[in-house]
Design an enzyme around this catalytic site. Structure first.
Site, PDB file in Angstrom:
ATOM      1  N   LYS A 194       1.191   4.582   6.719  1.00  8.66           N
ATOM      2  CA  LYS A 194       0.448   5.251   5.900  1.00  8.66           C
ATOM      3  C   LYS A 194       0.869   6.811   5.859  1.00  8.66           C
ATOM      4  O   LYS A 194       1.481   7.127   6.783  1.00  8.66           O
ATOM      5  CB  LYS A 194      -0.910   5.242   6.023  1.00  8.66           C
ATOM      6  CG  LYS A 194      -1.854   3.995   6.047  1.00  8.66           C
ATOM      7  CD  LYS A 194      -2.120   3.519   4.881  1.00  8.66           C
ATOM      8  CE  LYS A 194      -2.585   2.184   4.825  1.00  8.66           C
ATOM      9  NZ  LYS A 194      -2.522   1.237   3.857  1.00  8.66           N
ATOM     10  N   SER A 233       0.795  -1.284  -0.154  1.00  7.29           N
ATOM     11  CA  SER A 233      -0.054  -0.053  -0.065  1.00  7.29           C
ATOM     12  C   SER A 233       0.690   1.211   0.007  1.00  7.29           C
ATOM     13  O   SER A 233       0.287   2.369  -0.345  1.00  7.29           O
ATOM     14  CB  SER A 233      -0.942   0.032   1.259  1.00  7.29           C
ATOM     15  OG  SER A 233      -0.286   0.011   2.255  1.00  7.29           O
TER      16      SER A 233
END
Length: 182
Positions: free
Chosen positions: A79, A40
């Site tokens: 993230k 991701s």
């Protein structure tokens, strides 16, 4: 056993105990190592990258953080912070706007070059995906750099500050058997 031997052993035991205490304190309160799982954050980070997370950093916009996964018990996500408390966020035609100001996302350039679709990030406003016009107090809005393959705030919503483990500060590259980075 001689007295000098006992003193030497006691000295080593004290030194080892002190070292263990220092390592424990550092890992609990200052920094901790962790691994990246998944793609991701590609190409910034890759699956199995090892990183050091600072637990004492103040979180700023565009920092990369590790936090407790809101949807998976005992797991962590890595993230990029996009929105801080009070921010309004809009994505239109692959252009990120925060509080009405457009921000270039250079860290996405490689993904944009390799993208065969028209847009890397679908258009949205914060209100459309969270029901809120601004990031709430004590919350963050995060997204992965691999926008087409990232479970992030667009899916699970805001990340509470108290679930943040820390900011990623260093990456350790895997080394092969002959000592050369892979």
């Amino acid at each position: 056993m001689k007295a000098s031997t006992k003193k030497e052993i006691l000295s080593w035991v004290k030194t080892l105990a002190l070292a263990i205490i220092i390592v424990f304190i550092c890992r609990q309160f200052i920094f901790t190592p962790t691994s990246v799982f998944g793609e991701s954050m590609s190409p910034t980070f890759h699956d199995a990258d090892r990183v050091i997370v600072s637990k004492t950093s103040g979180i700023q916009r565009f920092d990369i953080i590790v936090f407790d996964a809101p949807d998976l018990e005992g797991e962590h996500y890595i993230k990029r912070v996009i929105g801080l408390p009070g921010d309004s966020i809009k994505m239109e035609d692959d252009v990120l706007s925060i509080n009405g100001k457009e921000y270039p996302e250079e860290y996405l350039s490689e993904n944009k070059e390799n993208n065969t679709l028209e847009e890397l990030t679908f258009d949205f406003t914060l209100e459309e995906i969270t029901g809120k016009t601004k990031v709430p107090k004590d919350m963050l809005f995060v997204m992965g750099d691999n926008r087409l393959n990232s479970k992030d705030s667009r899916i699970f919503g805001f990340v509470p500050y108290d679930s943040v483990i820390g900011e990623v500060k260093f990456r350790f590259y895997p080394v092969n058997a002959v000592g050369v980075p892979e």
